[in-house]
Design a protein around this motif. Structure first.
Motif, mmCIF file in Angstrom:
data_model
loop_
_atom_site.group_PDB
_atom_site.id
_atom_site.type_symbol
_atom_site.label_atom_id
_atom_site.label_comp_id
_atom_site.label_asym_id
_atom_site.label_seq_id
_atom_site.Cartn_x
_atom_site.Cartn_y
_atom_site.Cartn_z
ATOM 1 N N VAL A 214 0.880 -1.212 -0.016
ATOM 2 C CA VAL A 214 0.059 0.098 0.081
ATOM 3 C C VAL A 214 0.691 1.289 0.011
ATOM 4 N N ARG A 215 0.705 2.125 -0.947
ATOM 5 C CA ARG A 215 1.451 3.314 -0.969
ATOM 6 C C ARG A 215 0.406 4.411 -0.840
ATOM 7 N N SER A 216 1.050 5.568 -1.133
ATOM 8 C CA SER A 216 0.319 6.970 -0.963
ATOM 9 C C SER A 216 0.179 7.626 -2.291
ATOM 10 N N THR A 217 0.303 6.671 -3.247
ATOM 11 C CA THR A 217 0.137 7.294 -4.488
ATOM 12 C C THR A 217 -1.255 7.701 -4.962
ATOM 13 N N LEU A 218 -1.370 8.979 -5.539
ATOM 14 C CA LEU A 218 -2.729 9.679 -6.019
ATOM 15 C C LEU A 218 -3.304 8.688 -6.935
ATOM 16 N N PRO A 219 -4.647 8.564 -6.697
ATOM 17 C CA PRO A 219 -5.418 7.564 -7.999
ATOM 18 C C PRO A 219 -5.207 8.086 -9.297
ATOM 19 N N ARG A 220 -5.505 7.283 -10.456
ATOM 20 C CA ARG A 220 -5.175 8.075 -11.652
ATOM 21 C C ARG A 220 -6.869 7.407 -12.547
ATOM 22 N N VAL A 221 -7.383 6.336 -11.591
ATOM 23 C CA VAL A 221 -8.656 6.057 -12.101
ATOM 24 C C VAL A 221 -9.447 5.522 -10.834
ATOM 25 N N ILE A 222 -10.969 5.860 -11.136
ATOM 26 C CA ILE A 222 -11.712 5.176 -10.007
ATOM 27 C C ILE A 222 -12.674 4.095 -10.751
ATOM 28 N N ALA A 223 -12.713 2.929 -10.048
ATOM 29 C CA ALA A 223 -13.708 2.133 -10.414
ATOM 30 C C ALA A 223 -14.794 1.839 -9.665
ATOM 31 N N ILE A 224 -16.081 1.582 -9.943
ATOM 32 C CA ILE A 224 -17.099 1.494 -9.083
ATOM 33 C C ILE A 224 -17.972 0.505 -9.495
ATOM 34 N N GLY A 225 -18.410 -0.486 -8.748
ATOM 35 C CA GLY A 225 -19.261 -1.447 -8.773
ATOM 36 C C GLY A 225 -20.588 -1.291 -7.977
ATOM 37 N N ALA A 226 -21.816 -1.726 -8.714
ATOM 38 C CA ALA A 226 -22.854 -1.534 -7.805
ATOM 39 C C ALA A 226 -23.954 -2.910 -8.484
ATOM 40 N N GLY B 218 -3.626 -0.394 -4.509
ATOM 41 C CA GLY B 218 -4.689 0.534 -4.694
ATOM 42 C C GLY B 218 -5.588 0.847 -3.615
ATOM 43 N N THR B 219 -6.285 1.784 -3.521
ATOM 44 C CA THR B 219 -7.251 2.153 -2.393
ATOM 45 C C THR B 219 -8.528 1.569 -2.618
ATOM 46 N N THR B 220 -9.314 0.956 -1.540
ATOM 47 C CA THR B 220 -10.494 0.245 -1.460
ATOM 48 C C THR B 220 -11.568 0.887 -0.464
ATOM 49 N N ILE B 221 -12.617 0.818 -1.119
ATOM 50 C CA ILE B 221 -13.776 1.471 -0.192
ATOM 51 C C ILE B 221 -14.916 0.577 -0.444
ATOM 52 N N PHE C 206 -12.600 -4.467 -11.974
ATOM 53 C CA PHE C 206 -11.727 -4.340 -10.814
ATOM 54 C C PHE C 206 -10.265 -5.096 -11.466
ATOM 55 N N GLN C 207 -10.337 -6.216 -11.579
ATOM 56 C CA GLN C 207 -9.183 -6.878 -11.802
ATOM 57 C C GLN C 207 -8.265 -6.169 -12.970
ATOM 58 N N ALA C 208 -8.960 -5.799 -14.206
ATOM 59 C CA ALA C 208 -8.342 -5.020 -15.116
ATOM 60 C C ALA C 208 -7.644 -3.954 -14.813
ATOM 61 N N VAL C 209 -8.416 -3.125 -13.970
ATOM 62 C CA VAL C 209 -8.087 -1.838 -13.374
ATOM 63 C C VAL C 209 -6.715 -2.080 -12.427
ATOM 64 N N ALA C 210 -6.765 -3.268 -11.489
ATOM 65 C CA ALA C 210 -5.544 -3.516 -10.716
ATOM 66 C C ALA C 210 -4.443 -3.895 -11.676
ATOM 67 N N ASN C 211 -4.621 -4.630 -12.712
ATOM 68 C CA ASN C 211 -3.532 -4.994 -13.502
ATOM 69 C C ASN C 211 -2.801 -3.872 -14.382
ATOM 70 N N TYR C 212 -3.609 -2.716 -14.749
ATOM 71 C CA TYR C 212 -3.176 -1.784 -15.391
ATOM 72 C C TYR C 212 -2.518 -0.597 -14.421
ATOM 73 N N TYR C 213 -3.505 -0.139 -13.467
ATOM 74 C CA TYR C 213 -3.027 1.010 -12.991
ATOM 75 C C TYR C 213 -2.341 0.682 -11.512
ATOM 76 N N ARG C 214 -2.374 -0.554 -11.015
ATOM 77 C CA ARG C 214 -1.717 -0.905 -9.781
ATOM 78 C C ARG C 214 -2.050 -0.008 -8.624
ATOM 79 N N GLN C 215 -1.088 0.624 -7.960
ATOM 80 C CA GLN C 215 -1.385 1.303 -6.689
ATOM 81 C C GLN C 215 -2.041 2.722 -7.220
ATOM 82 N N ALA C 216 -2.262 2.896 -8.438
ATOM 83 C CA ALA C 216 -2.821 4.430 -8.640
ATOM 84 C C ALA C 216 -4.400 3.937 -8.964
ATOM 85 N N SER C 217 -4.750 2.896 -8.620
ATOM 86 C CA SER C 217 -6.356 2.593 -8.795
ATOM 87 C C SER C 217 -6.886 2.735 -7.362
#
Length: 368
Positions: free
Chosen positions: A177-189, A323-326, A288-299
């Motif tokens: 876990v790092r303090s990298t600022l996110p470059r993408v947000i992924a939302i599921g509902a 990345g960051t998770t909520i 979410f998996q695709a976002v994790a694979n490409y953006y890594r800690q910036a997701s």
């Protein structure tokens, strides 16, 4: 003793649609149609006598529409409402369907027709499942003029385990876990998602500096209406994703019907017709998996209200990538299934009420 069947009031002015709905629901021993009304006025007269657990209503009806009925029910005798509508082809009517959700209805379902009888068993399963899900939801009075975010809807079941502090960071340890600022947000509902997405997206400014990828489980045909409704209510640009799109800041991309939303090696949107995952296509976990694979800690991944477990493994993938998770908290979820599964996996670093997610995003992302 076996549980009493779910008492359902049907509000529908089409004799053909009514015949099909009654036939479908008669096939479940867990549901009983206790009354039929042809418009909202008749329905309001029946509710005190019949005390239905769930109301299924059409949108367009004479004398009193489904929208006015929903407003009256939520103000006078609140109970779960499922919108069953054929208004998926006309853009204005499709957006009006989502005004019923804004007024307090819980979910939408396409009106079954004679032409769809070839898919009868699938329609029967999906409709009965939706009714059973929303029958377990407690709804509270929504007075005329009440703002959407003030509508309190929660799952009626008590937490099985120790109560979670919605602000605490999950004790699961992520070594990267790092303090990298996110470059993408992924939302599921899923169930309750349109209302939750409305609460989040309406609070974000037009110049929001990060692209947002959304996967919303919704009956086929309603996605255009959802996008149109959110577009009129929010400052962000909201679109249905196309293959080859490069995610741009301030734009919300929804996964289209029948396709998984993924990313290629250059970070462009890719649409896949691979087999459904956990019964879903689009699948939240796939995105979410695709976002994790490409953006890594910036997701940054957010899992909102919904039935089942889609998204839980994907949220864990984002967390493991740094990345960051909520996850949305139980009290503000219509259905706590998906966030609960993610929390059980240790995938949710933060568990927040729906009203606190957008302020969190603004605080974290506008630093850029």
């Amino acid at each position: 003793m076996p549980a009493s069947p779910i008492a359902v009031l049907l509000v529908e002015d089409s004799p053909v649609a009514l015949m099909i709905l009654k036939r479908i629901l008669a096939g479940s021993s867990e549901i009983e149609v206790v009354g039929v009304a042809q418009n909202g006025i008749e329905a309001l007269e029946m509710i005190p006598k019949l005390q239905p657990k769930v109301i299924c209503t059409d949108l367009n009806m004479p004398k009193m529409s489904g929208l006015e009925l929903t407003r009256r029910v939520m103000a006078e005798c609140p109970r779960p409402i499922l919108v069953i509508s054929a208004s998926v082809d006309q853009q204005d009517d499709a957006q009006n369907v989502f005004q019923l959700l804004q007024a307090g209805a819980l979910d939408v379902f396409p009106k079954p027709t004679v032409e769809l009888l070839s898919e009868y068993e699938q329609i029967k399963h999906e409709l009965i499942t939706k009714i059973k899900i929303i029958a377990g939801v407690s709804v509270f009075t929504q007075h005329p003029g009440m703002r959407n975010k003030e509508l309190v809807i929660k799952n009626s079941k008590r937490p099985e385990n120790e109560e979670l502090n919605p602000h605490q960071v999950n004790p699961y340890t992520f070594s990267n876990v790092r303090s990298t600022l996110p470059r993408v947000i992924a939302i599921g509902a899923s169930t309750g998602g349109p209302q939750a997405l409305f609460t989040i997206l309406k609070s974000l400014p037009a110049n929001f500096p990060i692209p947002i990828l959304c996967v919303q489980h919704i009956s086929v045909g309603f996605l255009d209406g959802l996008v149109g409704w959110l577009s009129t209510e929010c400052q962000l640009r909201i679109v249905i994703a196309r293959a080859g799109d490069v995610p741009q800041p301030g734009i919300v991309y929804f996964a289209p019907d029948h396709y998984h939303l993924q990313l290629d090696q250059q970070g462009r949107i890719a649409l896949s017709s691979d087999v459904p995952v956990s019964g879903h296509r689009p699948s939240i976990s796939m995105t979410f998996q695709a976002v994790a694979n490409y953006y890594r800690q910036a997701s940054l991944g957010i899992l909102l209200t919904g039935m089942g477990r889609d998204g839980a493994e994907g949220l864990l993938a984002i967390a493991r990538a740094g990345g960051t998770t909520i996850a949305q908290d139980e009290q503000s979820c219509i259905v706590f299934g998906m966030p609960k599964e993610a929390i059980a996996l240790g995938a949710a670093q933060q568990i927040l009420p729906i009203g606190e997610i957008a302020p969190k995003l603004l605080k974290q992302c506008l630093r850029q």
